[in-house]
Design an enzyme around this catalytic site. Structure first.
Site, PDB file in Angstrom:
ATOM      1  N   LYS A   1     -10.434   6.823  -3.636  1.00 42.63           N
ATOM      2  CA  LYS A   1     -11.133   5.844  -2.811  1.00 42.63           C
ATOM      3  C   LYS A   1     -10.801   4.425  -3.225  1.00 42.63           C
ATOM      4  O   LYS A   1     -10.553   3.568  -2.392  1.00 42.63           O
ATOM      5  CB  LYS A   1     -12.645   6.078  -2.920  1.00 42.63           C
ATOM      6  CG  LYS A   1     -13.476   5.184  -2.015  1.00 42.63           C
ATOM      7  CD  LYS A   1     -13.232   5.509  -0.565  1.00 42.63           C
ATOM      8  CE  LYS A   1     -14.014   4.612   0.365  1.00 42.63           C
ATOM      9  NZ  LYS A   1     -13.612   4.824   1.770  1.00 42.63           N
TER      10      LYS A   1
ATOM     11  N   GLU B   1      -4.013  11.429   6.308  1.00 39.13           N
ATOM     12  CA  GLU B   1      -4.834  11.421   5.100  1.00 39.13           C
ATOM     13  C   GLU B   1      -5.631  12.706   4.925  1.00 39.13           C
ATOM     14  O   GLU B   1      -5.721  13.231   3.809  1.00 39.13           O
ATOM     15  CB  GLU B   1      -5.812  10.242   5.141  1.00 39.13           C
ATOM     16  CG  GLU B   1      -5.202   8.892   4.832  1.00 39.13           C
ATOM     17  CD  GLU B   1      -6.246   7.794   4.857  1.00 39.13           C
ATOM     18  OE1 GLU B   1      -6.257   6.979   3.928  1.00 39.13           O
ATOM     19  OE2 GLU B   1      -7.038   7.749   5.811  1.00 39.13           O
TER      20      GLU B   1
ATOM     21  N   LYS C   1      -5.223   8.201   9.610  1.00 44.72           N
ATOM     22  CA  LYS C   1      -6.367   9.098   9.419  1.00 44.72           C
ATOM     23  C   LYS C   1      -5.925  10.563   9.494  1.00 44.72           C
ATOM     24  O   LYS C   1      -6.363  11.400   8.701  1.00 44.72           O
ATOM     25  CB  LYS C   1      -7.438   8.831  10.479  1.00 44.72           C
ATOM     26  CG  LYS C   1      -8.241   7.593  10.233  1.00 44.72           C
ATOM     27  CD  LYS C   1      -9.129   7.748   9.021  1.00 44.72           C
ATOM     28  CE  LYS C   1      -9.351   6.419   8.331  1.00 44.72           C
ATOM     29  NZ  LYS C   1      -8.224   5.843   7.641  1.00 44.72           N
TER      30      LYS C   1
ATOM     31  N   HIS D   1      12.969   3.081  21.743  1.00 40.11           N
ATOM     32  CA  HIS D   1      13.952   2.587  20.778  1.00 40.11           C
ATOM     33  C   HIS D   1      14.053   3.530  19.577  1.00 40.11           C
ATOM     34  O   HIS D   1      14.289   3.075  18.450  1.00 40.11           O
ATOM     35  CB  HIS D   1      13.586   1.169  20.330  1.00 40.11           C
ATOM     36  CG  HIS D   1      13.654   0.161  21.432  1.00 40.11           C
ATOM     37  ND1 HIS D   1      14.836  -0.343  21.925  1.00 40.11           N
ATOM     38  CD2 HIS D   1      12.661  -0.414  22.160  1.00 40.11           C
ATOM     39  CE1 HIS D   1      14.581  -1.200  22.893  1.00 40.11           C
ATOM     40  NE2 HIS D   1      13.267  -1.257  23.061  1.00 40.11           N
TER      41      HIS D   1
ATOM     42  N   GLU E   1      -3.641   3.092  12.559  1.00 39.66           N
ATOM     43  CA  GLU E   1      -4.808   3.588  11.840  1.00 39.66           C
ATOM     44  C   GLU E   1      -5.127   5.031  12.235  1.00 39.66           C
ATOM     45  O   GLU E   1      -5.477   5.859  11.376  1.00 39.66           O
ATOM     46  CB  GLU E   1      -6.004   2.671  12.115  1.00 39.66           C
ATOM     47  CG  GLU E   1      -7.327   3.131  11.531  1.00 39.66           C
ATOM     48  CD  GLU E   1      -7.345   3.243  10.015  1.00 39.66           C
ATOM     49  OE1 GLU E   1      -8.289   3.844   9.486  1.00 39.66           O
ATOM     50  OE2 GLU E   1      -6.410   2.739   9.348  1.00 39.66           O
TER      51      GLU E   1
ATOM     52  N   ASN F   1     -10.551   4.918 -17.464  1.00 42.14           N
ATOM     53  CA  ASN F   1      -9.994   4.743 -16.125  1.00 42.14           C
ATOM     54  C   ASN F   1      -8.975   3.617 -16.206  1.00 42.14           C
ATOM     55  O   ASN F   1      -9.287   2.542 -16.715  1.00 42.14           O
ATOM     56  CB  ASN F   1     -11.115   4.388 -15.130  1.00 42.14           C
ATOM     57  CG  ASN F   1     -10.591   4.140 -13.728  1.00 42.14           C
ATOM     58  OD1 ASN F   1      -9.438   4.421 -13.430  1.00 42.14           O
ATOM     59  ND2 ASN F   1     -11.444   3.604 -12.866  1.00 42.14           N
ATOM     60  N   GLY F   2      -7.757   3.846 -15.707  1.00 42.04           N
ATOM     61  CA  GLY F   2      -6.744   2.796 -15.739  1.00 42.04           C
ATOM     62  C   GLY F   2      -5.459   3.269 -16.382  1.00 42.04           C
ATOM     63  O   GLY F   2      -5.215   4.467 -16.548  1.00 42.04           O
TER      64      GLY F   2
ATOM     65  N   ARG G   1     -14.323   9.193  -5.334  1.00 44.07           N
ATOM     66  CA  ARG G   1     -13.283   8.304  -5.829  1.00 44.07           C
ATOM     67  C   ARG G   1     -11.918   8.987  -5.890  1.00 44.07           C
ATOM     68  O   ARG G   1     -10.898   8.321  -5.983  1.00 44.07           O
ATOM     69  CB  ARG G   1     -13.661   7.770  -7.218  1.00 44.07           C
ATOM     70  CG  ARG G   1     -14.900   6.891  -7.213  1.00 44.07           C
ATOM     71  CD  ARG G   1     -15.288   6.457  -8.617  1.00 44.07           C
ATOM     72  NE  ARG G   1     -14.329   5.559  -9.186  1.00 44.07           N
ATOM     73  CZ  ARG G   1     -14.316   4.241  -9.011  1.00 44.07           C
ATOM     74  NH1 ARG G   1     -15.214   3.668  -8.228  1.00 44.07           N
ATOM     75  NH2 ARG G   1     -13.417   3.480  -9.600  1.00 44.07           N
TER      76      ARG G   1
ATOM     77  N   TRP H   1      -7.965  11.107 -12.262  1.00 44.30           N
ATOM     78  CA  TRP H   1      -6.881  11.084 -11.278  1.00 44.30           C
ATOM     79  C   TRP H   1      -5.611  10.840 -12.084  1.00 44.30           C
ATOM     80  O   TRP H   1      -5.444   9.789 -12.688  1.00 44.30           O
ATOM     81  CB  TRP H   1      -7.127   9.974 -10.265  1.00 44.30           C
ATOM     82  CG  TRP H   1      -6.243  10.013  -9.059  1.00 44.30           C
ATOM     83  CD1 TRP H   1      -6.466  10.707  -7.895  1.00 44.30           C
ATOM     84  CD2 TRP H   1      -5.018   9.292  -8.859  1.00 44.30           C
ATOM     85  NE1 TRP H   1      -5.450  10.464  -6.999  1.00 44.30           N
ATOM     86  CE2 TRP H   1      -4.549   9.606  -7.557  1.00 44.30           C
ATOM     87  CE3 TRP H   1      -4.261   8.422  -9.643  1.00 44.30           C
ATOM     88  CZ2 TRP H   1      -3.371   9.076  -7.034  1.00 44.30           C
ATOM     89  CZ3 TRP H   1      -3.087   7.898  -9.124  1.00 44.30           C
ATOM     90  CH2 TRP H   1      -2.644   8.224  -7.837  1.00 44.30           C
TER      91      TRP H   1
ATOM     92  N   CYS I   1     -10.495   7.770 -10.660  1.00 37.70           N
ATOM     93  CA  CYS I   1     -11.209   8.177 -11.864  1.00 37.70           C
ATOM     94  C   CYS I   1     -12.667   7.742 -11.773  1.00 37.70           C
ATOM     95  O   CYS I   1     -12.997   6.720 -11.189  1.00 37.70           O
ATOM     96  CB  CYS I   1     -10.593   7.621 -13.142  1.00 37.70           C
ATOM     97  SG  CYS I   1      -8.927   8.157 -13.482  1.00 37.70           S
TER      98      CYS I   1
END
Length: 617
Positions: free
Chosen positions: A612, A497, A494, A513, A490, A103-104, A27, A77, A2
């Site tokens: 973000k 994402e 990426k 395995h 990582e 926001n929250g 964000r 968001w 947000c």
């Protein structure tokens, strides 16, 4: 997640708020809205829509008059209620007088909503935010108080996290703001004030800002300035006006197609900025005030516990290898989201290192508070000056990466590893667990890393060709060993994402395995196979993949021939000592993910469903 923008002053609010929303798009959000008030005709105008800020702009300018010197803007968001026009912010109270952006999460909103419904309030959205604005209105009616006092009373009845901005159209000379767990900054100009989730929306207007602390609220008046109070007891707070170091160039693309690509290419300078003044190679010194001032706590630690989320967790995994190898201190790396709920064993002689790019990550903040309650020494590593984590920890170090706008972290990862490497080397020297020769060799080599990343970036066109070859795959496997196992994780993250291709990272030795069952002629396998570390073992793993028709992309040291003979493609990186290889091997993985996502037409800087700064659980 947000974004909050607000303006009160003598300028037209709309262009400021709109540009501010565009600056906060990084964000992550799924809808947007703006409220404007024109004091001349006393008219409140609101426009909001599911979608992007560009959608809002197209709709708004055909829908309402954009004049007015007071405005609030929001990118949402979704938490409570699906993304749609109705659930978008701003929200208005039942009387139509109060306007809020938030926001929250208000965790007890259902209880509050039932109580308000019983008193005749109605709700058009599914949001907790509409409950909050009507709770504030109810307090005004019942207690006969002004808006600022009503906000304070209402927030003391709520449970959760928030950053809010609210105004009353009948008293348009003020905006009331408050924060608990979500960041909020007030830009201080001359007879004008700016409100935002961070400083980027107002940096071109003022370099002066007040960052509200958790549990604080402020009444912002154009003529009378800013008055800050504690939400809990209404006591006055003397606000600290901070001079910002941010500049406009840092938050623009500067000719790059995307922020993510710009930030990938910024890594040489970001790493240099991170070790500048700390890494004194000629003197053989690492100078870090946060460590120097607390050196005994580090040296006497029975163990180090690293808490983080996402990419920062991967940086913590790299640090585990570095700390244990160089400083010989036991390290545990925990997901902050799990750490806070599993009743962890924390002792007073533990050091907890909390890592977060934004410094606002809710789960990491909760882990910090838990660790402090248990008596541990908590050290923060974050990128945003004045962020919650930087204030909540006992000590810390900034990464100096500069603003990272792209949602998928790149330079945050490498600068976090840089800071953590500096700490590990400093502790190793103090403990005597590294020889002087090796210590100086590590310092000299770390200083060369920015130049070696520049060389790795020269493979961009070659990587673009590889991306074109594999852009339509459905799955991808990443393998690495030792220091480069976290880099494999990582790299897979990426790709997931920003391209939405399923990818998994594994230690190379674990392939047989289980994951080896997935390998066929359709499965590309990215293998980090630098000459440092368990090179021969990794080559054996590559041979196993090759014998099952897997497609191999090898990340290799310059001049490698063994992997080149086996792989379908190789990407060369400069040679460096084993502990520092993650800083160069991650570069081609970032570029590969970026180019695949661009070729697939994905929104690289704002991938779907992601934010973000994750300021809620």
């Amino acid at each position: 997640m947000c974004g909050i923008v607000g303006y009160i002053g003598y300028r037209e609010a709309y262009p400021i708020v709109l540009k501010g929303l565009k600056r906060l798009e990084y964000r992550g959000y799924d809808s947007a809205g703006i409220a404007l008030f024109n004091d001349e005709d006393k008219e409140l105008k609101i426009s909001k829509t599911k979608g992007k800020v560009a959608d809002l702009q197209a709709r708004l300018e055909n829908e309402i008059d954009t004049s007015g010197t007071l405005g609030l803007g929001h990118t949402r968001w979704a938490t409570h209620g699906v993304p749609n026009d109705v659930n978008s912010h701003p929200h208005v109270s039942n009387s139509g007088n109060l306007v809020i952006i938030h926001n929250g999460i208000i965790e007890n909103y259902e209880t509050l909503k039932k109580e308000l419904t019983s008193r005749g309030y109605t709700f058009t959205s599914d949001t907790d935010t509409e409950v909050l604005v009507n709770l504030i209105e109810d307090v005004i009616k019942k207690e006969k108080v002004k808006l600022g006092k009503a906000v304070q009373i209402a927030l003391n009845q709520t449970v959760g996290a928030y950053a809010i901005a609210v105004f009353d159209k009948n008293k348009p000379n003020e905006i009331v703001v408050a924060r608990l767990g979500s960041p909020l900054a007030i830009g201080v100009g001359k007879e004008e004030y700016f409100i935002a989730s961070d400083a980027s929306p107002f940096i071109e207007f003022t370099n002066n800002a007040i960052y509200l602390e958790d549990g604080e609220m402020a009444v912002v008046r154009r003529e009378k300035g800013v008055k800050v109070r504690k939400i809990k007891d209404d006591s006055l707070v003397d606000p600290y006006i901070q001079e910002l170091q941010l500049n406009l160039d840092q938050i623009e693309k500067n000719g790059f197609d995307h922020f993510m690509l710009k930030e990938i290419y910024e890594q040489p300078s970001a790493i240099t900025d991170t070790y500048r003044g700390r890494l004194l190679v000629d003197d053989g010194i690492i100078r870090m005030a946060g460590v120097d001032d607390n050196l005994e706590r580090f040296l006497n630690a029975k163990r180090i516990v690293i808490v983080a989320c996402g990419t920062s967790w991967h940086a913590g995994l790299v640090a585990e290898y570095i700390f244990e190898d160089l400083a010989r201190i036991p390290v545990e790396v925990e997901y902050a989201s799990e750490f806070r709920y599993r009743n962890p064993i924390i002792n007073s002689d533990d050091v907890v290192i909390a890592i977060s790019q934004s410094g606002e990550t809710a789960d990491t903040m909760a882990a910090i508070k838990l660790a402090k309650e248990k008596g541990a020494f908590v050290f923060g590593v974050c990128n945003v000056v004045g962020s919650s984590i930087s204030r909540e920890t006992n000590a810390g170090a900034y990464t100096h990466a500069g603003p990272e706008i792209g949602v998928a972290s790149t330079k945050a990862f490498t600068t976090q590893i840089t800071v953590l490497t500096l700490i590990a080397l400093k502790l190793a020297k103090a403990k005597g667990s590294i020889s002087n020769t090796d210590f100086h060799m590590h310092l000299r080599e770390l200083e060369t890393i920015p130049g070696k990343i520049e060389i790795a970036l020269n493979s961009n066109e070659h990587i673009k060709k590889i991306a074109f070859k594999y852009k339509d795959v459905r799955n991808c496997l990443y393998l690495g060993r030792g220091f480069n196992f976290p880099v494999a994780l990582e790299g897979a993250l990426k790709l997931k994402e920003i391209s939405y291709i399923h990818a998994e990272g594994y230690p190379a030795a674990e392939m047989k395995h289980g994951p080896i069952a997935l390998i066929d002629e359709e499965m590309p396998v990215v293998v980090i196979a630098t000459r440092k570390g368990h090179y021969e073992k990794v080559v054996s793993n590559i041979q196993e993949i090759k014998s099952r028709q897997g497609k191999i992309i090898g990340i290799v040291t310059e001049g490698d021939t063994s992997v080149r003979d086996l792989a379908d493609f190789v990407i060369e990186v400069p040679d460096t000592i084993e502990a520092l290889t993650p800083l160069v091997t991650t570069i081609p993985l970032q570029l590969l993910s970026y180019h695949i996502a661009v070729m697939l037409g994905k929104n690289v800087d704002q991938p779907r469903n992601l934010a973000k700064s994750v300021t809620v659980e």
